[in-house]
Design a protein around this motif. Structure first.
Motif, mmCIF file in Angstrom:
data_model
loop_
_atom_site.group_PDB
_atom_site.id
_atom_site.type_symbol
_atom_site.label_atom_id
_atom_site.label_comp_id
_atom_site.label_asym_id
_atom_site.label_seq_id
_atom_site.Cartn_x
_atom_site.Cartn_y
_atom_site.Cartn_z
ATOM 1 N N PHE A 20 -32.722 -40.269 -84.429
ATOM 2 C CA PHE A 20 -32.161 -41.525 -84.931
ATOM 3 C C PHE A 20 -32.351 -42.616 -83.882
ATOM 4 O O PHE A 20 -32.832 -43.713 -84.169
ATOM 5 C CB PHE A 20 -30.678 -41.342 -85.250
ATOM 6 C CG PHE A 20 -30.000 -42.607 -85.681
ATOM 7 C CD1 PHE A 20 -30.186 -43.104 -86.962
ATOM 8 C CD2 PHE A 20 -29.179 -43.296 -84.809
ATOM 9 C CE1 PHE A 20 -29.561 -44.277 -87.363
ATOM 10 C CE2 PHE A 20 -28.549 -44.465 -85.205
ATOM 11 C CZ PHE A 20 -28.743 -44.962 -86.487
ATOM 12 N N GLN A 21 -31.999 -42.303 -82.655
ATOM 13 C CA GLN A 21 -32.123 -43.252 -81.552
ATOM 14 C C GLN A 21 -33.582 -43.609 -81.307
ATOM 15 O O GLN A 21 -33.926 -44.767 -81.130
ATOM 16 C CB GLN A 21 -31.532 -42.620 -80.295
ATOM 17 C CG GLN A 21 -31.613 -43.481 -79.064
ATOM 18 C CD GLN A 21 -31.033 -42.738 -77.876
ATOM 19 O OE1 GLN A 21 -30.002 -42.115 -77.982
ATOM 20 N NE2 GLN A 21 -31.717 -42.821 -76.760
ATOM 21 N N LYS A 22 -34.456 -42.620 -81.344
ATOM 22 C CA LYS A 22 -35.879 -42.847 -81.101
ATOM 23 C C LYS A 22 -36.495 -43.728 -82.190
ATOM 24 O O LYS A 22 -37.466 -44.435 -81.939
ATOM 25 C CB LYS A 22 -36.616 -41.517 -81.032
ATOM 26 C CG LYS A 22 -38.064 -41.624 -80.627
ATOM 27 C CD LYS A 22 -38.624 -40.275 -80.304
ATOM 28 C CE LYS A 22 -40.083 -40.243 -80.010
ATOM 29 N NZ LYS A 22 -40.734 -41.388 -79.528
ATOM 30 N N GLY A 23 -35.907 -43.714 -83.371
ATOM 31 C CA GLY A 23 -36.414 -44.533 -84.460
ATOM 32 C C GLY A 23 -36.064 -46.006 -84.339
ATOM 33 O O GLY A 23 -36.582 -46.835 -85.079
ATOM 34 N N LEU A 24 -35.176 -46.342 -83.406
ATOM 35 C CA LEU A 24 -34.775 -47.737 -83.202
ATOM 36 C C LEU A 24 -35.756 -48.450 -82.275
ATOM 37 O O LEU A 24 -36.351 -47.823 -81.398
ATOM 38 C CB LEU A 24 -33.372 -47.790 -82.579
ATOM 39 C CG LEU A 24 -32.233 -47.256 -83.433
ATOM 40 C CD1 LEU A 24 -30.951 -47.167 -82.604
ATOM 41 C CD2 LEU A 24 -32.014 -48.133 -84.653
ATOM 42 N N PRO A 25 -35.881 -49.755 -82.399
ATOM 43 C CA PRO A 25 -36.739 -50.507 -81.473
ATOM 44 C C PRO A 25 -36.157 -50.455 -80.048
ATOM 45 O O PRO A 25 -34.955 -50.666 -79.858
ATOM 46 C CB PRO A 25 -36.701 -51.941 -82.010
ATOM 47 C CG PRO A 25 -36.006 -51.887 -83.326
ATOM 48 C CD PRO A 25 -35.286 -50.602 -83.420
ATOM 49 N N VAL A 26 -36.991 -50.173 -79.065
ATOM 50 C CA VAL A 26 -36.514 -50.010 -77.682
ATOM 51 C C VAL A 26 -36.009 -51.314 -77.075
ATOM 52 O O VAL A 26 -35.210 -51.290 -76.131
ATOM 53 C CB VAL A 26 -37.606 -49.404 -76.760
ATOM 54 C CG1 VAL A 26 -37.896 -47.987 -77.146
ATOM 55 C CG2 VAL A 26 -38.859 -50.241 -76.745
#
Length: 179
Positions: A145-151
């Motif tokens: 889920f976190q990895k799918g967010l823009p950094v």
């Protein structure tokens, strides 16, 4: 044009007598967009008392087919089905592309927020994908889920700083900071 009066079953199956004690159980109908293996499993469990009567298994199974599948059944060559196993194989071969694919937790690594997608839509889409995974690992779900967010987003930085968050905690933060 299909000759519907000509059955794909052998004469032996067609002429077999139904046991006098047989009472038609309730079945779910098989439609073409379903998993044939799942339907066969259901059918076998309902017909457990008659599983040794191959002729009956065939004849009754034909009544569980609906719509396009029933039409397909009558396109099978006459006299081509000699047993329930053959019928099962033919059905499975024809409709195997419709079976549900079991996804694993790592499937979620493919779910990323699209640049123009609202955060609430990303959360909804992520939850829908997660719901299709049996016994989804929460640690992997949270990480994906976190990895799918823009950094470059503030929320990503907040999530990365809190290592002990569950997926539910992460979703709550999204609602608080991004919606």
């Amino acid at each position: 044009m299909t000759n519907i009066s000509r059955s794909p079953f052998t004469d032996e199956i067609e002429q077999a007598e139904t046991p006098c004690e047989f009472s038609m159980p309730h079945f779910t109908y098989f439609k073409r967009d379903e998993d044939p293996k799942k339907h066969l499993k259901h059918y076998r469990s309902v017909m457990i008392l008659y599983r040794n009567n191959d002729d009956l298994m065939c004849k009754i199974f034909a009544t569980t087919l609906q719509g396009e599948v029933q039409d397909w059944f009558y396109t099978l060559p006459p006299q081509s089905i000699r047993s329930f196993n053959e019928l099962s194989l033919v059905l499975t071969k024809e409709y195997s592309s419709h079976h549900s694919i079991k996804k694993k937790s790592d499937h979620l690594f493919n779910v990323k927020k699209n640049p123009k997608e609202l955060f609430r839509d990303y959360v909804k889409r992520f939850k829908a994908e997660k719901a299709m995974i049996v016994r989804c690992n929460d640690s992997i779900a949270r990480a994906t889920f976190q990895k799918g967010l823009p950094v470059n987003h503030l929320l990503f930085r907040k999530l990365i700083m809190k290592e002990d968050l569950t997926l539910a905690d992460s979703v709550t933060l999204v609602k608080k900071y991004a919606l």
